[in-house]
Scaffold this motif. Sequence first.
Motif, PDB file in Angstrom:
ATOM      1  N   UNK A  24       0.809  -1.228   0.000  1.00 51.43           N
ATOM      2  CA  UNK A  24       0.000   0.000   0.000  1.00 51.43           C
ATOM      3  C   UNK A  24       0.837   1.272   0.000  1.00 51.43           C
ATOM      4  N   UNK A  25       1.962   1.283   0.746  1.00 54.51           N
ATOM      5  CA  UNK A  25       2.758   2.501   0.887  1.00 54.51           C
ATOM      6  C   UNK A  25       3.890   2.613  -0.123  1.00 54.51           C
ATOM      7  N   UNK A  26       4.323   1.505  -0.728  1.00 52.03           N
ATOM      8  CA  UNK A  26       5.499   1.558  -1.601  1.00 52.03           C
ATOM      9  C   UNK A  26       5.498   0.411  -2.602  1.00 52.03           C
ATOM     10  N   UNK A  27       6.233   0.623  -3.673  1.00 50.82           N
ATOM     11  CA  UNK A  27       6.473  -0.424  -4.677  1.00 50.82           C
ATOM     12  C   UNK A  27       7.976  -0.564  -4.849  1.00 50.82           C
ATOM     13  N   UNK A  28       8.429  -1.794  -4.881  1.00 48.35           N
ATOM     14  CA  UNK A  28       9.852  -2.050  -5.074  1.00 48.35           C
ATOM     15  C   UNK A  28      10.086  -2.715  -6.425  1.00 48.35           C
ATOM     16  N   UNK A  29      11.006  -2.147  -7.195  1.00 49.90           N
ATOM     17  CA  UNK A  29      11.474  -2.763  -8.431  1.00 49.90           C
ATOM     18  C   UNK A  29      12.854  -3.330  -8.136  1.00 49.90           C
TER      19      UNK A  29
END
Length: 584
Positions: free
Chosen positions: A163-168
């Motif tokens: 919900x707070x972040x996306x990691x690539x």
Amino acid sequence: MKKITILFFSLFMLFFATYSHAAKKAAVLRKVINVIVDGESVTGVNIYKISSRTNYFSVKEVAKIYNATLEWKPVSSRVTMYLNGKKIDIKADSTEVVFNKKSKRMSLPSRLIRREIYISPEILKSKEFAEIAEADTEWNPSSLVLNVTHRTNISAVRYFTRPESTQVLIQLEEPLSYTVSKTAKSIILKILRGQVQRDFLSVKNGIIRDIVYDTEGRYAIIKINLQQIPKLVKTSMLSKPDRISVDIVHSKKIDILGKDTVTPAREEERVAPNDSLKEIDLTPPEKYGQSQISEIISVIKNDENNKDLEKVPVAKFESKNIIDDSFTIVDDTAPIVDIVPSNHENKKKSYCERKRVIVLDAGHGGQDPGAIGPNGTKEKDINLEIVYELKAIFDRDDNYEVILTRKDDTFIPLAERTNIANQCNADLFISVHCNATFDRNVNGFEIYSLSEKATDSEAAATALLENSVLELEKKSSKQYTPLQNVMWSMAVTEYINESSELGGFISAETTNRLKIPNKGVKQASFYVLRGSQMPAVLVESAFISNYAQEAKFSSKKFRAAVADSVYEGVVKYYASKDKKQNSK
């Protein structure tokens, strides 16, 4: 004497004419072969039978496979192949091949037939050819499979959504230095000496629209196209294994179950597109042609007009500051966003406050190889590799504890696998397999839950194949009483809906990640699922009996994509349960 000479000359000419005619005729005797380049099928390639013991490839068709150009020199009966800025000289009816000025003798000569040169598979398999093509080539004459895998030092590009972040996550085979830049609604990484297979990922999670990547010269370029302006972008180098992490902190929370909670920007707040991007079609990647992908990747200039995105801080560690996962280095600009972050803030509201116990079952093992691909790949080995990849992801998430039914090439009876899960009071049981059928053209992802009645004839055939391992189990294997069977039937009824729901979340994740047909969630009578006292699914990640998908299984990128799909499906399954629980 003169008559003998004339007779000898006539016989010689007759023999030469017969040989030439046979050679020309032999070139017509061809078989269509299966060519797999980086896990994708290439059509229109044949193997040509020149003599009773030798098979040859057409140089024209070889150039098509490796994306090379040819120059024909009729006077010297020589063809030059240009590939990756280097050249290979092949002379007709000669065993000599010159690889970029380095001469090497082959055991079989090339052949000139009807103004076309044919070469033996030995050339393609040579170390010299592999270095120029930057690809490894395997030729299996019995199954007529030519498998070409281009060399890369970037094995996978992955993403995880919270919900707070996306990691690539950019998975490396060695530490590589990189730079970060920004364009209108894009983050671009240029990785020095990086080599990556040209591809894209359609994400569309409310933050990232898609990720496009390719190799250009001395750089690999990873372009992350955004759907909203983030609060923070942080990049860092991680090791064991080596990878670049791009953590994108959302400006507003999103619903990871699919509904984007981000409020659309007002008209005056919307960022005007960069002039360099106005000509580019920014429709979803599945609609891109290859030329359009190249055009998007080539746009790497900083966007001076994009004031909003310029305000987003971008921090990165230099390659000399490579960190180990056993401890964390925090940059002063912002707290680091850890890989697969655990949501401590929401743990109090969690459906289950203790760690969820996941039992991962690598199908088959030991004397049971499972299905075997046309090129000899054993299902049991692939299953174990995917399960270990899955375990690595779950181990980085504080919400889960993982137990494996087997850790090596060991035979475990089917009933014992679910018994392990029951004894550990597991929350989920996930059995990983590769599918197979006699039809080499069938392909795709499937996921199953238990039912006495199969969804369709294909599901019944798959269950029959997976259950055939029972024949290998000794008579001394544990037998179950009628009462146990009745109790387990009741348990199946209790968990059938939850198992189907779990399967649905996993299946939904595969569409964009695996890029193979999604055959959906099905039901069948799988013995390995019988007796599980928790939601249980059987994953058929792809068809190992299919030429192209067997090749995909050898790719770290594909195995990682299978693992990511299962992990993200589990996370969303529990997010759904938490949401329902909190709404009560």
